[in-house]
Design a protein around this motif. Sequence first.
Motif, PDB file in Angstrom:
ATOM      1  N   ARG A   1     -26.290 -18.889 -10.205  1.00 44.55           N
ATOM      2  CA  ARG A   1     -25.185 -18.681 -11.139  1.00 44.55           C
ATOM      3  C   ARG A   1     -24.328 -17.489 -10.694  1.00 44.55           C
ATOM      4  O   ARG A   1     -23.102 -17.570 -10.637  1.00 44.55           O
TER       5      ARG A   1
ATOM      6  N   ASP B   1     -20.329 -19.450 -18.199  1.00 42.63           N
ATOM      7  CA  ASP B   1     -21.366 -20.314 -17.622  1.00 42.63           C
ATOM      8  C   ASP B   1     -20.874 -21.757 -17.506  1.00 42.63           C
ATOM      9  O   ASP B   1     -21.187 -22.460 -16.539  1.00 42.63           O
TER      10      ASP B   1
ATOM     11  N   GLU C   1     -20.691 -24.014 -14.050  1.00 44.74           N
ATOM     12  CA  GLU C   1     -21.322 -25.329 -13.876  1.00 44.74           C
ATOM     13  C   GLU C   1     -20.281 -26.387 -13.526  1.00 44.74           C
ATOM     14  O   GLU C   1     -20.558 -27.308 -12.736  1.00 44.74           O
TER      15      GLU C   1
ATOM     16  N   TYR D   1     -29.865 -22.793 -12.720  1.00 44.18           N
ATOM     17  CA  TYR D   1     -28.808 -21.874 -12.279  1.00 44.18           C
ATOM     18  C   TYR D   1     -29.280 -20.424 -12.219  1.00 44.18           C
ATOM     19  O   TYR D   1     -28.639 -19.589 -11.588  1.00 44.18           O
TER      20      TYR D   1
END
Length: 603
Positions: A451, A463, A467, A486
């Motif tokens: 991430r 987030d 993604e 992640y």
Amino acid sequence: MTRSTPPVPGAPGQTEEREKSKKLGSLKALLPFMRPYRSLLLAAVSALVVTAVLSLTLPLAVRRVVDNFYTKDAQTLDLYFAAALGIAGLLAIGTGLRYLLVTRLGERVVADIRKAVFDRVIGMSPAFYEKVMTGEVLSRITTDTTLILSVISSSVSIALRNLLIFIGGLALMLFTSAKLTAMVLLIVPAVVVPILVLGRKLRVLSRENQDWIAASSGNASEGLSAVQTVQAFTHERASQAKFSEFTELSYDAARRRVNTRAIMTVIVIFLVFSGIVGVLWIGARDVRAGDMTQGALVQFVIYAVMVAGGVAALSEIWGELQRASGATERLVELLQTEDAVVDPTNPRSLPSPVVGQLTFDDVTFAYPSRPGTKALEHVSLAIEPGETVAFVGPSGAGKTTIIQMLLRFYDPSSGRILLDGVDLAELRRDDFRKYIAVVPQDPVIFATSARENIRFGRPDASDAEIEAAAQAAAAHDFIAALPDGYDSYLGERGVMLSGGQKQRIAIARAILRDAPVLLLDEATSALDAESERAVQSAVDTLSQGRTTLIVAHRLATVKKADRIVVLDQGRVVATGPHDQLVSEGGLYARLAKLQFTEGIAAE
């Protein structure tokens, strides 16, 4: 084995470097780092002065005790003992306070130095790292600053305290007995001369020792960062031998430094205490003759021991100061190294909004490490906003150099590079780089989670946006399959990932940046056919409305580009769409025949 001295960045030559290392006063370079903490420095110096004064006061109380030892007035004797005890208590408190303040100052200053050095080197252009190993820079940030910490938090404090005791003790010795003090002063030149002569030699040896430590660290860093390659080519023994050589040379320099310092210590301590013994002998005769009291002799001896101890401590600390001075020089070299690429004093601003128009105006460039070889030669290109331009050509033709020049890692030897009509040299680098997203040929993966690696493209991204970028780069599925998804730690340089996975992480990072200019340097070179199709689809979507520059060896990657620029030996030899270049023959047609046709057949 031939002894030599490793090169130091920023030094024109080794002779000049060694001459520089003989100059005194290098530690003055630390003053700007101490200036913000004047109050802390003042408090530390005050504590130091108080403890030195208390140390010099203690022998006066001892004299009173000795001279009144046989007095019938026990109350007076008790008073002298209480005074001596009180002085000892104050001395203990003052010494502890001095240690606290000086150590805090040292830690604070060294932390600032480390940050200043890192802030400097992290912004240096790649030309700097063509000559300096990363491991050597790290050695300076760690080993050299540790030496400076030792000096600020300990050596300088002890040196100043002993200097005050030496001066004060000498004055009180003169007050106690001028005759004995004159005899003591006779040995001072004999003590000072070896300190000055051998101290200068210590400074040179200390600098050489630190140079070899840095070279050793650089060699180790290089080997460990490529450990799989080293092992794959069974190069372990050669790497071990090279590291051993650097380490032994470092040890040899340290051995000569330690030997010199030991000799200096022996000479100084022998001369000092020989003088004390002689003075004590003469003083004892004066006491027997009634020319001075027993307390006065004890007081003089204590002061003489304190002065001698101060001189001995100064001779010890002198070596530490020499080492720290050499370390300071090395750090100052980094801080004062001039970068080949600098931001303008009065930078211009880009027009808003940035649309991504790029112009190469008769650009010629040669890498600093290869000044005789032109990486680009009289390159002129005009790239319109939203246009996708591919650069192809044999290895060494200048394709990746185009990318590096657009990021202003280097400045052209001649000519200009413009973004939206503004010369990059007239802009701050961080002002225009934020409008560029890049996927390098060798993707960099940081030792953190998947991430955070993607978020590197835009630190304020959510987030959900991370993604979405991973899905667009065909990276979501393999990231989700990691043990912690992640949040999975990817290891140093992404050792847990395959080459293709690293590249998809890098593509996701570029997608997240959402910049008007997109640079793809062999962005799909490590992908399998299925992943390449997925990523190519993502890149096609991403490049819409953006100025996209694609560098590729695989011509199938660039076939859909609006325009293809063919480079050869740093020159533009042809431009046009794929079909036109194939029909014209020439270099592109030969590359297409060798590669593109075979790729179609393979499919």
